[in-house]
Structure formats: C-alpha cells, structure tokens
Design a protein around this motif. Sequence first.
Motif, short mmCIF file in Angstrom:
data_model
loop_
_atom_site.label_atom_id
_atom_site.label_comp_id
_atom_site.label_asym_id
_atom_site.label_seq_id
_atom_site.Cartn_x
_atom_site.Cartn_y
_atom_site.Cartn_z
N MET A 1 0.85 -1.17 0.00
CA MET A 1 0.00 0.00 0.00
C MET A 1 0.90 1.23 0.00
O MET A 1 1.79 1.36 0.83
N LYS A 2 0.64 2.11 -0.94
CA LYS A 2 1.39 3.36 -0.99
C LYS A 2 0.87 4.29 0.09
O LYS A 2 -0.32 4.28 0.41
N ILE A 3 1.75 5.09 0.62
CA ILE A 3 1.39 6.04 1.68
C ILE A 3 1.89 7.42 1.26
O ILE A 3 3.03 7.56 0.80
N ALA A 4 1.01 8.42 1.42
CA ALA A 4 1.41 9.79 1.08
C ALA A 4 0.99 10.73 2.20
O ALA A 4 -0.05 10.55 2.84
N ILE A 5 1.84 11.71 2.42
CA ILE A 5 1.51 12.85 3.27
C ILE A 5 1.34 14.01 2.31
O ILE A 5 2.29 14.41 1.63
N VAL A 6 0.12 14.52 2.21
CA VAL A 6 -0.19 15.61 1.29
C VAL A 6 -0.49 16.84 2.13
O VAL A 6 -1.37 16.80 3.00
N ALA A 7 0.24 17.91 1.90
CA ALA A 7 0.12 19.10 2.74
C ALA A 7 0.08 20.38 1.92
O ALA A 7 0.73 20.48 0.87
N ILE A 8 -0.68 21.33 2.42
CA ILE A 8 -0.72 22.66 1.81
C ILE A 8 0.56 23.40 2.18
O ILE A 8 0.97 23.41 3.34
N LEU A 62 -6.10 13.09 -3.61
CA LEU A 62 -6.84 12.23 -2.69
C LEU A 62 -7.65 11.16 -3.41
O LEU A 62 -8.20 10.27 -2.77
N ALA A 63 -7.71 11.23 -4.73
CA ALA A 63 -8.53 10.31 -5.51
C ALA A 63 -8.07 8.86 -5.31
O ALA A 63 -6.87 8.59 -5.22
N ASP A 64 -9.02 7.97 -5.21
CA ASP A 64 -8.75 6.53 -5.07
C ASP A 64 -7.88 6.21 -3.87
O ASP A 64 -7.03 5.31 -3.95
N ALA A 65 -8.05 6.94 -2.79
CA ALA A 65 -7.23 6.70 -1.59
C ALA A 65 -8.13 6.63 -0.36
O ALA A 65 -9.22 7.19 -0.33
N HIS A 66 -7.62 5.94 0.65
CA HIS A 66 -8.21 6.01 1.98
C HIS A 66 -7.59 7.26 2.59
O HIS A 66 -6.37 7.37 2.71
N VAL A 67 -8.43 8.23 2.94
CA VAL A 67 -7.94 9.54 3.37
C VAL A 67 -8.13 9.72 4.87
O VAL A 67 -9.23 9.54 5.40
N ILE A 68 -7.04 10.07 5.54
CA ILE A 68 -7.09 10.44 6.95
C ILE A 68 -6.67 11.90 7.05
O ILE A 68 -5.55 12.26 6.67
N ALA A 69 -7.60 12.73 7.51
CA ALA A 69 -7.35 14.16 7.64
C ALA A 69 -6.74 14.46 8.99
O ALA A 69 -7.22 13.99 10.02
N CYS A 70 -5.68 15.24 9.00
CA CYS A 70 -5.10 15.71 10.25
C CYS A 70 -5.91 16.92 10.67
O CYS A 70 -5.99 17.92 9.95
N ALA A 94 -6.51 -1.86 0.81
CA ALA A 94 -6.34 -0.45 0.41
C ALA A 94 -5.04 -0.34 -0.38
O ALA A 94 -4.01 -0.85 0.03
N ARG A 95 -5.14 0.30 -1.51
CA ARG A 95 -3.95 0.44 -2.37
C ARG A 95 -3.16 1.71 -2.04
O ARG A 95 -1.97 1.78 -2.30
N ARG A 96 -3.87 2.69 -1.47
CA ARG A 96 -3.23 3.98 -1.21
C ARG A 96 -3.83 4.60 0.05
O ARG A 96 -5.03 4.68 0.20
N LEU A 97 -2.96 5.06 0.94
CA LEU A 97 -3.35 5.75 2.16
C LEU A 97 -2.77 7.15 2.09
O LEU A 97 -1.57 7.32 1.86
N VAL A 98 -3.64 8.15 2.28
CA VAL A 98 -3.20 9.54 2.22
C VAL A 98 -3.55 10.23 3.53
O VAL A 98 -4.70 10.20 3.97
N PHE A 99 -2.55 10.85 4.13
CA PHE A 99 -2.74 11.73 5.28
C PHE A 99 -2.71 13.14 4.72
O PHE A 99 -1.78 13.49 3.98
N VAL A 100 -3.70 13.94 5.04
CA VAL A 100 -3.78 15.29 4.48
C VAL A 100 -3.70 16.33 5.59
O VAL A 100 -4.33 16.20 6.63
N ILE A 101 -2.86 17.34 5.35
CA ILE A 101 -2.66 18.44 6.29
C ILE A 101 -3.04 19.73 5.57
O ILE A 101 -2.50 20.04 4.51
N GLY A 102 -3.97 20.48 6.15
CA GLY A 102 -4.44 21.72 5.54
C GLY A 102 -3.51 22.88 5.81
O GLY A 102 -2.42 22.73 6.37
N GLY A 103 -3.98 24.04 5.43
CA GLY A 103 -3.22 25.27 5.63
C GLY A 103 -3.35 25.78 7.06
O GLY A 103 -3.83 25.07 7.96
N ALA A 104 -2.98 27.02 7.26
CA ALA A 104 -2.95 27.61 8.60
C ALA A 104 -4.31 27.61 9.29
O ALA A 104 -4.39 27.54 10.51
N ASP A 105 -5.38 27.65 8.52
CA ASP A 105 -6.72 27.67 9.10
C ASP A 105 -7.37 26.28 9.11
O ASP A 105 -8.56 26.16 9.39
N GLY A 106 -6.61 25.26 8.79
CA GLY A 106 -7.15 23.90 8.80
C GLY A 106 -7.73 23.51 7.45
O GLY A 106 -7.49 24.16 6.44
#
Length: 154
Positions: A1-8, A62-70, A94-106
């Motif tokens: 399973m690929k893992i990504a940290i996606v952040a603004i 985030l497409a086609d991923a299990h998304v966990i929002a920080c 799950a083929r892809r897990l993405v953790f997503v971090i927003g900007g300063a306001d979330g």
Amino acid sequence: MKIAIVAIGRLARSPETELVKLYAERATNAGRALGLGPVEVIEVEARKPGKPAEAEALRPHLADAHVIACDEHGTARPSRAFAAEIGRLRDDGARRLVFVIGGADGLDPALLAQANGKLAFGPQTWPHALARAMLAEQVYRAVSILAGSPYHRD
C-alpha cells in the motif's frame, strides 16, 4: 500500500524538512518487505487563499485513496493503535493511504466530511512544519512496529 503525506504549502529548508525526508525514507525502506510504501510527501500550493481553494488543490491527490485528515478535532491514537490501523488498511486491500494536512486555518469542512478518518496530535496546536515531521515519524514508527523492530518501546 502506498502512503502519502499531502500538505498545503511548501516548507523552506529547515530542520523539520530534513526530518520529514529522513522519516519518509526510513518508512519506505522498512516498509518494502511489509507491502507498505513508498512513503511520499506531496506539497501543494493553492491558487487562491482560503480553505475552499486549498481543498480544490488537494482533491486531485486524494482520488482513489483512503484519506485520513489531520485535524484538531480528530482522534489521537497511541502508536500501536495507529500501526494496527495502517496494517488493517493494508490487509483489507487499500492500495493507497493519504494523510492530508491543511493550511494555517485547517481543512475545508467539505473535505473533512469526505475523509475516511481524522487524526489529531493531541490538544496542543503545532506548527505545520513540525506537524509534518511528527506525522512522518509516526508513519515510520508504525512501519517499524508492524515489522517487529525494537524502535518503538512501550
């Protein structure tokens, strides 16, 4: 399973940036034999300010991923529970897990509502650079727990 940290936002050269890279590389190397990885860090810039514009910039990643929002209203998990969740997602296919971090306001409320889960780093407020480093370390720690490595101590 690929893992990504996606952040603004893009981090400038800093000790936190180096920590993110270090832990992502360690998690990638340790995770290969477990079917985890690579662990990728994706930095995204929004064309306009504000949560809706940031959400628009994040969505393609985030497409086609299990998304966990920080998110500060998410659930704080002990490291072993975090590792078990990652292992369960992998085992469930799950083929892809993405953790997503927003900007300063979330994160945008609509994006938060679409996430499969929410993760908090406790009740404190953390700088974005440090939150990325902490998340990357916890991903590495989870991989090392799943591998039976002595890195984590209870």
